[in-house]
Design a protein around this motif. Structure first.
Motif, short mmCIF file in Angstrom:
data_model
loop_
_atom_site.label_atom_id
_atom_site.label_comp_id
_atom_site.label_asym_id
_atom_site.label_seq_id
_atom_site.Cartn_x
_atom_site.Cartn_y
_atom_site.Cartn_z
N GLY A 198 6.50 2.30 16.40
CA GLY A 198 5.49 3.35 16.29
C GLY A 198 5.81 4.35 15.20
N GLU A 199 7.10 4.65 15.00
CA GLU A 199 7.47 5.60 13.94
C GLU A 199 7.19 4.99 12.56
N LEU A 200 7.50 3.71 12.40
CA LEU A 200 7.16 3.05 11.14
C LEU A 200 5.65 3.03 10.93
N SER A 201 4.90 2.84 11.99
CA SER A 201 3.44 2.86 11.89
C SER A 201 2.93 4.25 11.53
N THR A 202 3.61 5.28 12.00
CA THR A 202 3.21 6.65 11.65
C THR A 202 3.44 6.91 10.17
N TRP A 203 4.54 6.41 9.63
CA TRP A 203 4.77 6.50 8.18
C TRP A 203 3.64 5.80 7.44
N MET A 204 3.24 4.64 7.92
CA MET A 204 2.13 3.91 7.31
C MET A 204 0.87 4.76 7.31
N ALA A 205 0.63 5.46 8.42
CA ALA A 205 -0.58 6.27 8.55
C ALA A 205 -0.55 7.49 7.66
N VAL A 206 0.58 8.19 7.61
CA VAL A 206 0.64 9.44 6.85
C VAL A 206 0.57 9.19 5.35
N LEU A 207 0.97 7.99 4.90
CA LEU A 207 0.91 7.66 3.48
C LEU A 207 -0.43 7.05 3.07
N MET A 208 -1.34 6.90 4.03
CA MET A 208 -2.58 6.18 3.75
C MET A 208 -3.62 7.10 3.11
N ARG A 209 -4.31 6.57 2.11
CA ARG A 209 -5.46 7.27 1.53
C ARG A 209 -6.68 7.02 2.41
N GLN A 210 -7.70 7.84 2.21
CA GLN A 210 -8.88 7.73 3.06
C GLN A 210 -9.58 6.39 2.90
N GLY A 211 -9.51 5.79 1.72
CA GLY A 211 -10.18 4.52 1.50
C GLY A 211 -9.40 3.31 1.97
N GLY A 212 -8.15 3.53 2.44
CA GLY A 212 -7.37 2.42 2.99
C GLY A 212 -6.17 2.04 2.16
N SER A 213 -6.11 2.44 0.89
CA SER A 213 -4.93 2.16 0.08
C SER A 213 -3.82 3.16 0.42
N GLN A 214 -2.74 3.15 -0.34
CA GLN A 214 -1.59 3.98 0.01
C GLN A 214 -1.27 4.95 -1.13
N ALA A 215 -0.95 6.17 -0.77
CA ALA A 215 -0.58 7.17 -1.76
C ALA A 215 0.65 6.72 -2.53
N LEU A 216 0.72 7.14 -3.79
CA LEU A 216 1.86 6.85 -4.67
C LEU A 216 1.98 5.37 -5.01
N ALA A 217 0.93 4.60 -4.73
CA ALA A 217 0.94 3.16 -5.02
C ALA A 217 -0.15 2.85 -6.04
N ASP A 218 0.05 1.77 -6.79
CA ASP A 218 -0.92 1.38 -7.82
C ASP A 218 -2.09 0.60 -7.24
N ALA A 219 -1.91 -0.03 -6.10
CA ALA A 219 -2.99 -0.82 -5.50
C ALA A 219 -4.15 0.09 -5.10
N ASP A 220 -5.38 -0.36 -5.41
CA ASP A 220 -6.54 0.45 -5.05
C ASP A 220 -7.13 -0.02 -3.72
#
Length: 720
Positions: free
Chosen positions: A324-346
């Motif tokens: 669950g903690e790893l999943s929370t990291w996944m959630a907090v780094l997520m952009r509104q459109g579904g990609s991830q902050a600080l990442a090149d993938a759109d």
């Protein structure tokens, strides 16, 4: 030393009797008996290391046994249906009321593809997609309609064309060759580890298309990868989880009809448990490469589902908490459109992770409209952010801790809450997340993504930053700082390190430090004032000349503008507005600069041709240059100003290289900042007496009081 995961059965080379017709509804005990010959011998799998071809009769019998063993445990029944109904629910929505459509995530085998788009920065390849489909037994053609919705329906034989045989043979040869290199499993990219899981998930249907010798090579290589990872990979690494853990569980699941003593089931269960026992160390290790976090979360979801399939074990409470903690990291780094902050993938390559919810997330506008017309909100709104509003990996991962993760992921995706706001906020995780090993920081005013977010990655020589002002990204890219001492450029000679961090209901703050040549230190602060939607970023340059001379310093800070951001410069003052063509998004105030352009100033701000805000500050000995970013649109139309304040010590005014203070005003709202550059000493400004390294507060001109936001002393112990 020769590595072995299992011992070959002495009966492997003996010819079995023709395979018996398998009763799909038979019990495990009956199925086990049906695999035995009259003489009591058992059909055994080939030696996993250096597998030798079998006689054709043995090969056919072996294939029939393996096919019979997996037919009742297809991907559709393991990753959906009764086993996963409480975990992955919406990912496979099951057949509808007319029995005409199954969940696309499983008919296309997408469950094993979660997180790949983010990790590789592109959509999954054709091969990866086809392997996932075969792993899910996605058979299109005769019999498909009859099997729809039947968990243990007979498998339809795959009758490949010559072109298909050629395609799969070429791909299998290339994969075996690529994974036979001496690359250690500890250095293997996690996306390549997922490829191994994909081949393992399709190992049984591939028997119908690959030549025996080539299939045995793939089979042998998979077992070798698992054994190598168990010996070489760090127990806290994603490689250990996926190769030593999930890969072995997948093989045990696919080859369930074979003797348990020849499968790596127990070792793989233990490998997953060992990874989770690493707790914080495992989480930090994964965050060394944040774009891998979804691959790890997806693997944990699949492992949780496979545990009861291949054994009598389930995830324990503490294992669910770490997942669950790893999943929370996944959630907090997520952009509104579904990609991830600080990442090149759109967003386009990460849509698979979002899946297709069974219920749309409610919006504030629609909820309020329904309330006003009907007198009460709809059922969907009453549920707040129900799990049905999530899909794909997001829903599956939310079930590690549904009470916290369902609203957190929903908020990160921009789904509004309803009901009591305080009760909603109490269910959410902390609003600041920092990994000192991965050197990643996420600071959010609150979990509702529309309030903005601030992300930092200081693992490189320059800090990568992403600032979200509501929906649009305002700043994105590398935040560079160039320093000149007496006209000579000095360069970084060490990594960024975190020296101070603080978080409470008022602010999130982190201070980073990097050493430069010539005994020069650059300190950078990021402070997010949560309720006010303001961000302060500052650079402090500290020198320590042993000859006693006071050097001249020029500090140039380059803040990266996000794509689509335009710079609007005020004609009279040095303030700047950032807009995205539709509306104003951020107001930038360079506090070390004089407000009016007509006067002299030691600090200048301008926009460069390469889409950066350049703030250049001059000083002697030491300097401090803060930038105030206001993201609250309601304040953009108000009268505003900022001033450098006088700081005194023992009735004497101090120069800027000793200590400095600033005041920011927007309408009736005021904020003050203070920074000491020479350690702790009793000083005063605006009637405030203090001994501190850094101080920030709201100022109330009515009574002259200061509402403290944060105080930091020179021991890096913040006080709120």
């Amino acid at each position: 030393m020769t590595k072995t995961a299992s011992s070959p059965s002495p009966d492997a080379a003996k010819s079995p009797v023709p395979a018996k017709k398998v009763n799909r509804s038979a019990t495990k005990k009956a199925a086990k008996k049906s695999r035995k010959k009259k003489s009591g011998q058992v059909i055994s799998m080939p030696n996993a290391f250096g597998a030798e071809p079998m006689p054709q009769a043995n090969w056919q019998a072996f294939g029939e046994e393996v096919l019979a063993g997996v037919s009742g445990k297809q991907a559709r029944s393991v990753f959906s249906g009764d086993v996963a109904s409480e975990i992955a629910g919406v990912i496979s929505s099951g057949e509808n009321s007319t029995g005409e459509q199954e969940g696309a995530a499983f008919s296309e085998g997408q469950f094993v593809l979660f997180g790949l788009g983010l990790a590789i920065g592109a959509s999954p390849s054709e091969l990866q997609t086809k392997l996932a489909q075969r792993g899910a037994w996605s058979n299109r053609g005769a019999g498909a309609a009859e099997r729809r919705g039947k968990k243990n329906a007979p498998l339809v034989a795959w009758i490949p064309s010559d072109l298909e045989r050629e395609y799969w043979s070429q791909e299998a040869e290339q994969w075996v060759e690529a994974n036979s290199s001496p690359l250690s499993s500890r250095d293997m990219p996690l996306s390549q580890c997922v490829d191994a899981v994909l081949w393992a998930s399709a190992i049984v249907p591939l028997m119908q298309v690959l030549p025996q010798e080539l299939w045995l090579k793939v089979f042998s290589q998979l077992f070798q990868l698992r054994a190598d990872a168990a010996l070489e990979a760090e127990p806290t690494s994603g490689q250990h989880l996926l190769l030593a853990g999930e890969l072995g569980l997948t093989l045990a699941w696919q080859l369930a009809s074979l003797p348990a003593t020849e499968l790596p089931t127990q070792a793989s269960l233990d490998a997953v448990a060992t990874f989770l026992e690493g707790e914080a160390d495992s989480i930090e290790e994964v965050l060394r490469r944040p774009t891998d976090i979804r691959l790890v979360v997806a693997s944990l979801v699949r492992c949780r589902l496979l545990f009861p399939v291949v054994s009598k074990r389930n995830f324990k409470k503490r294992q669910l908490e770490i997942s669950g903690e790893l999943s929370t990291w996944m959630a907090v780094l997520m952009r509104q459109g579904g990609s991830q902050a600080l990442a090149d993938a759109d967003d386009s390559v990460t849509q698979l992770d979002l899946g297709t919810p069974t219920k749309s997330g409610s919006s504030k506008k629609s909820s309020s409209l329904k309330k006003s017309k009907r007198g009460k909100s709809s059922k969907a709104s009453d549920d707040g952010n129900p799990v049905e509003c999530l899909g794909g990996l997001m829903r599956a991962a939310s079930q590690f801790d549904s009470e916290t993760l369902v609203p957190a992921i929903g908020a990160a995706l921009g789904q509004s809450h309803s009901g009591g706001r305080l009760a909603w906020e109490c269910t959410l995780p902390e609003a600041m997340w920092h990994s000192e090993v991965g050197k990643v920081v996420a600071m959010v005013p609150e979990w509702d993504v529309r309030r903005g977010r601030c992300f930092l990655d200081y693992s490189g020589e320059d800090v990568r930053v992403e600032i979200v002002g509501g929906k649009p990204i305002v700043l994105s890219g590398t935040h560079q700082t160039m320093i000149q001492i007496d006209g000579e450029t000095v360069h970084p000679c060490g990594p960024w390190e975190s020296t101070c961090e603080y978080s409470d209901d008022d602010v999130h703050m982190i201070e980073l430090e990097q050493r430069f040549d010539g005994d020069v230190v650059l300190q950078r602060q990021w402070m997010l004032v949560r309720d006010d939607r303001c961000v302060m970023v500052s650079d402090a340059v500290l020198t320590n000349r042993r000859d006693g001379e006071v050097p001249e310093i020029v500090c140039s800070s380059r803040l990266p503008l996000a794509d689509g951001m335009e710079v609007i410069e005020d004609e009279e003052t040095r303030e700047i507005i950032l807009a995205d063509g539709k509306k104003k998004r951020c107001m930038v105030l360079p506090l070390a600069a004089g407000e009016w352009r007509v006067g002299p100033s030691a600090c200048q701000i301008s926009a460069s041709e390469d889409k950066h805000l350049v703030v250049q500050t001059r000083g002697r000995g030491k300097l401090y240059s803060p930038i105030w970013l206001d993201f609250q649109p309601d304040r953009f139309g108000r009268k505003r100003t900022w001033r450098t304040l006088t700081v005194a010590e023992n009735l004497a005014m101090l120069p800027a290289h000793v200590a400095c203070a600033f005041r920011v005003q927007s309408g009736s709202e005021h904020w003050v900042l203070y920074r000491s550059l020479t350690g702790r000493a009793p000083r005063s400004f605006m009637g405030k007496h203090l001994i501190a390294d850094f101080f920030a507060a709201r100022f109330h001109p009515g009574d002259g009081g200061m509402e403290e936001l944060v105080t930091v002393d020179d021991s890096n112990s913040p006080e709120g």
